[in-house]
Design an enzyme around this catalytic site. Structure first.
Site, PDB file in Angstrom:
ATOM      1  N   ARG A   1       0.879  -1.228  -0.116  1.00 28.99           N
ATOM      2  CA  ARG A   1       0.102  -0.068  -0.028  1.00 28.99           C
ATOM      3  C   ARG A   1       0.853   1.151  -0.012  1.00 28.99           C
ATOM      4  NH1 ARG A   1      -3.060   0.862   5.275  1.00 28.99           N
ATOM      5  NH2 ARG A   1      -1.494   2.554   5.424  1.00 28.99           N
TER       6      ARG A   1
ATOM      7  N   GLU B   1       4.716   7.294   2.693  1.00 28.57           N
ATOM      8  CA  GLU B   1       5.411   6.056   2.613  1.00 28.57           C
ATOM      9  C   GLU B   1       4.946   4.953   1.960  1.00 28.57           C
ATOM     10  OE1 GLU B   1       5.329   3.688   6.242  1.00 28.57           O
ATOM     11  OE2 GLU B   1       3.065   3.876   6.542  1.00 28.57           O
TER      12      GLU B   1
ATOM     13  N   ASN C   1       4.161   0.971   2.121  1.00 26.33           N
ATOM     14  CA  ASN C   1       4.019  -0.191   3.199  1.00 26.33           C
ATOM     15  C   ASN C   1       4.203  -1.620   2.567  1.00 26.33           C
ATOM     16  OD1 ASN C   1       3.141   1.124   5.680  1.00 26.33           O
ATOM     17  ND2 ASN C   1       1.805   2.254   3.985  1.00 26.33           N
TER      18      ASN C   1
ATOM     19  N   SER D   1      -3.007  -2.486   5.929  1.00 21.66           N
ATOM     20  CA  SER D   1      -4.333  -2.812   6.549  1.00 21.66           C
ATOM     21  C   SER D   1      -5.655  -2.188   6.066  1.00 21.66           C
ATOM     22  CB  SER D   1      -4.589  -2.705   8.158  1.00 21.66           C
ATOM     23  OG  SER D   1      -4.135  -1.253   8.526  1.00 21.66           O
TER      24      SER D   1
ATOM     25  N   LYS E   1      11.971   2.914   5.793  1.00 22.81           N
ATOM     26  CA  LYS E   1      11.954   4.570   5.609  1.00 22.81           C
ATOM     27  C   LYS E   1      13.455   4.791   5.116  1.00 22.81           C
ATOM     28  CE  LYS E   1       7.940   5.210   7.993  1.00 22.81           C
ATOM     29  NZ  LYS E   1       7.376   3.904   8.557  1.00 22.81           N
TER      30      LYS E   1
ATOM     31  N   LYS F   1      11.720  10.606  11.344  1.00 19.25           N
ATOM     32  CA  LYS F   1      11.130   9.295  11.449  1.00 19.25           C
ATOM     33  C   LYS F   1      12.257   8.149  11.682  1.00 19.25           C
ATOM     34  CE  LYS F   1       7.610   9.881   7.818  1.00 19.25           C
ATOM     35  NZ  LYS F   1       6.696   9.375   6.723  1.00 19.25           N
TER      36      LYS F   1
ATOM     37  N   GLU G   1       6.945   0.895  11.928  1.00 16.96           N
ATOM     38  CA  GLU G   1       5.925   0.983  11.241  1.00 16.96           C
ATOM     39  C   GLU G   1       4.642   0.807  12.381  1.00 16.96           C
ATOM     40  OE1 GLU G   1       5.391   0.743   8.054  1.00 16.96           O
ATOM     41  OE2 GLU G   1       7.689   0.609   7.806  1.00 16.96           O
ATOM     42  N   GLY G   2       3.548   1.112  11.919  1.00  8.97           N
ATOM     43  CA  GLY G   2       2.317   1.038  12.778  1.00  8.97           C
ATOM     44  C   GLY G   2       1.833   2.378  13.499  1.00  8.97           C
TER      45      GLY G   2
ATOM     46  N   ARG H   1      -8.025   7.505   4.622  1.00  8.85           N
ATOM     47  CA  ARG H   1      -8.279   7.551   6.076  1.00  8.85           C
ATOM     48  C   ARG H   1      -8.092   9.222   6.562  1.00  8.85           C
ATOM     49  NH1 ARG H   1      -2.946   5.044   8.685  1.00  8.85           N
ATOM     50  NH2 ARG H   1      -2.339   5.259   6.432  1.00  8.85           N
TER      51      ARG H   1
HETATM   52  P1  ADP Z   1       3.934   4.398   9.989  1.00  8.85           P
HETATM   53  O1  ADP Z   1       4.911   3.522   9.225  1.00  8.85           O
HETATM   54  O2  ADP Z   1       4.222   4.426  11.284  1.00  8.85           O
HETATM   55  O3  ADP Z   1       2.665   4.661   9.357  1.00  8.85           O
HETATM   56  P2  ADP Z   1       4.235   6.981   8.383  1.00  8.85           P
HETATM   57  O4  ADP Z   1       5.459   7.405   7.762  1.00  8.85           O
HETATM   58  O5  ADP Z   1       2.916   6.455   7.515  1.00  8.85           O
HETATM   59  O6  ADP Z   1       4.807   5.703   9.552  1.00  8.85           O
HETATM   60  O7  ADP Z   1       3.872   8.068   9.454  1.00  8.85           O
HETATM   61  C1  ADP Z   1       2.542   8.041  10.169  1.00  8.85           C
HETATM   62  C2  ADP Z   1       1.517   9.109   9.969  1.00  8.85           C
HETATM   63  O8  ADP Z   1       2.405  10.366  10.172  1.00  8.85           O
HETATM   64  C3  ADP Z   1       1.171   9.293   8.409  1.00  8.85           C
HETATM   65  O9  ADP Z   1       0.214   8.455   8.525  1.00  8.85           O
HETATM   66  C4  ADP Z   1       0.839  10.659   8.423  1.00  8.85           C
HETATM   67  O10 ADP Z   1      -0.413  11.056   9.359  1.00  8.85           O
HETATM   68  C5  ADP Z   1       1.885  11.330   9.429  1.00  8.85           C
HETATM   69  N1  ADP Z   1       3.280  11.853   8.357  1.00  8.85           N
HETATM   70  C6  ADP Z   1       4.078  10.953   8.127  1.00  8.85           C
HETATM   71  N2  ADP Z   1       5.056  11.462   7.159  1.00  8.85           N
HETATM   72  C7  ADP Z   1       4.448  12.770   7.047  1.00  8.85           C
HETATM   73  C8  ADP Z   1       4.856  13.852   6.308  1.00  8.85           C
HETATM   74  N3  ADP Z   1       5.937  14.060   5.426  1.00  8.85           N
HETATM   75  N4  ADP Z   1       3.946  14.912   6.371  1.00  8.85           N
HETATM   76  C9  ADP Z   1       3.045  15.085   7.098  1.00  8.85           C
HETATM   77  N5  ADP Z   1       2.468  13.954   7.761  1.00  8.85           N
HETATM   78  C10 ADP Z   1       3.214  13.054   7.880  1.00  8.85           C
HETATM   79 MG    MG Z   2       1.912   4.985   7.768  1.00 10.85          MG
END
Ligand code: ADP
Ligand code: MG
Length: 490
Positions: A123, A139, A141, A146, A303, A361, A365-366, A448
């Site tokens: 995803r 990101e 996945n 999910s 990442k 970051k 994940e999660g 979402r």
């Molecule tokens: P995870 O693997 O924990 O899901 P993500 O990279 O998806 O990690 O980050 C989790 C959440 O943080 C995302 O769903 C988003 O809401 C927020 N986020 C992540 N990266 C960004 C970004 N570059 N700008 C704004 N919000 C972000």
């Molecule tokens: Mg995410």
């Protein structure tokens, strides 16, 4: 972007439609188990948006079309041993979890891989960038992606809501969403490749599964699509206790041969409370079962790899089609190394100066692991002189357009009108080995939506909610520049 119907709604209409929507959700499994009041035998509807949220049609379609290109890219990245090892070399020195995954990867490579075919159930997540009016990747996945199950039903709930509101004219603006049959079909395709009709599909699950409907929908869909294929659910601990490999490296758990393993758990250190769970992961990786993800797909989804792919020249290593490279580059926002060294020092200085422009970051994940805005400088200050920096990456903060919508949450009688932002996820799957890609498809999407002021919107945590796409014909989402930040992600 405007809502699909005028807001606010008249209180009586709102009350009635909220109740209808709640009942629709409850009766169609748009549900979860509750964390705060756990009851194994009861479900509550998952938090959701009363109305589907606007998303520009052109960018939605572009995201869908890009998925097979990204699937192919990640498949190639995962099979480039030299690249993976070099990219994660600094990370593994300080990040124990990633190091253990790489150890498994190396162990199996040395022993000889028993199963060359991998199944990627991917995803890719995006925000629409307010300033540019285009999608930017949050990101990619590669493990436990999910909500393909639940959101395949939710779009029908939103069609029901608009229909009840007398807006049949809007129904064709909600796109079909077949992620559930797409992902389940992918597992069945992998099962067929394994070529042992009696072998089962194994779901690796948490000790307690809150997002149970999403997982169960996949299980039921598999049975519906092929009544001869069975699904087993086991925790990593159970696999450790009940599993073994035979002399051909076929995996048996509780006496049943495993054809395909679907990891809905195993992406976070706390899911490996003892060495037993690591032993189980290694045993599965050694086995002939087709894994989603195989360890190299898992590593390709880190990442750090995302950040490395955004460096000039890296995409060219995996792709020789300039058009494809251009389209992939268009979704990358600024990604920066924090590794100790000159480049990393530049990133640190940049983040210290304008922390509100970035997200920091780790390789996790999660949800709930990132650091934002004002929290970045003290955090960087505490790690900037140590190698620990190498465990993190820095990313431009993407500012998506804010919209108004009603959030419906269990235990809350009334739907609340809130300012929200939406994150689009596009599902895809790929099956293949080192030499060829057997299947490569885009198979649905999810949305979402979270309150606009929160950094992360975990659905289970109650800050985020499930949503559907309502397609709108705008080239640029908001004409006015962002008010929070000048020139976000330009
Ligand atoms: P995870 O693997 O924990 O899901 P993500 O990279 O998806 O990690 O980050 C989790 C959440 O943080 C995302 O769903 C988003 O809401 C927020 N986020 C992540 N990266 C960004 C970004 N570059 N700008 C704004 N919000 C972000
Ligand atoms: Mg995410």
């Amino acid at each position: 972007m405007d809502s699909c119907v005028p807001l606010p709604m008249e209180p009586k209409v709102l009350q009635e439609i909220t109740e209808k929507a709640k009942d629709y959700a409850l009766m169609h499994g748009i549900c979860m188990r509750r964390k705060d009041a756990f009851d194994r035998d009861a479900l509550h509807f998952a938090p959701f948006l009363l109305l589907p949220s606007a998303f520009p049609k052109g960018e939605f379609e572009r995201a869908c079309q890009l998925q097979t290109i990204l699937n192919e890219l990640m498949h190639k990245v995962a099979h480039d041993r030299e690249f993976l090892i070099a990219t994660l070399a600094q990370t593994v020195k300080v990040d124990e979890f990633t190091r253990r995954l790489v150890d498994i990867y190396n162990t199996v490579a040395q022993e000889g891989v028993a199963q060359n075919v991998s199944l990627g159930l991917f995803r890719s997540d995006y925000f629409l960038c307010c300033g540019k009016g285009v999608i930017q990747q949050v990101e990619f996945n590669s493990i436990a992606s999910s909500f393909g199950g639940i959101t395949s039903y939710l779009y029908k709930a939103h069609k029901f809501v608009l229909g009840e509101l007398g807006r049949k004219d809007l129904l064709d603006r909600i796109p079909e969403n077949n992620s559930l049959s797409g992902l389940s079909g992918a597992m069945l395709e992998a099962h067929k490749i394994y070529n042992q009709p009696k072998a089962v599909i194994l779901f690796i699950v948490e000790d307690v599964t809150y997002n149970i409907c999403d997982q169960k929908f996949h299980e039921f869909k598999i049975r519906e699509m092929n009544p001869d294929v069975f699904v087993e659910r086991k925790t990593l601990t159970e696999v450790a206790n009940e599993g073994h490999l035979d002399n051909q490296k076929r995996l048996f758990v509780d006496g049943k041969e495993i054809a395909v393993i679907y990891f809905r758990c195993g992406y976070s250190p706390d899911q490996y409370p003892s060495e037993r769970e690591w032993d189980a992961r290694l045993m599965m990786e050694r086995s002939m079962a087709i894994k989603s993800p195989s360890i190299h797909y898992h590593l390709a989804g880190t990442k750090k790899v995302q950040q490395e792919l955004a460096l000039p020249g890296t995409l060219e290593r995996f792709c020789d089609d300039p058009e494809k490279i251009k389209s992939i580059k268009s979704i990358f926002t600024g990604l920066y190394t924090l590794d100790k060294g000159e480049e990393g020092d530049k990133s640190v200085a940049m983040a210290m100066k304008n922390p509100e422009r970035f997200v920091l970051k780790p390789q996790r994940e999660g949800g709930g692991n990132n650091t934002y805005g004002d929290d970045i400088p003290p955090f960087l200050e505490s790690i900037k002189d140590s190698e620990e920096r190498n465990a993190y990456i820095l990313m431009d903060r993407i500012l998506p357009p804010k919209t108004m919508n009603y959030v419906v949450r269990p235990g809350h009688e009334k739907a609340e009108l809130k300012e929200v932002i939406s994150e689009l996820g596009i599902f895809g799957y790929v099956i293949g080995d080192q030499n060829r890609i057997i299947s490569n498809h885009q198979v649905g999407h999810m949305l979402r939506t979270k309150l606009s002021h929160v950094n992360e919107g975990g659905v289970a945590a109650g800050l985020g909610a499930l949503d559907s796409v309502f397609l709108v014909d705008v080239e640029k989402c908001c004409e006015a520049p962002c008010t929070d930040l000048d020139g976000c992600c330009q």
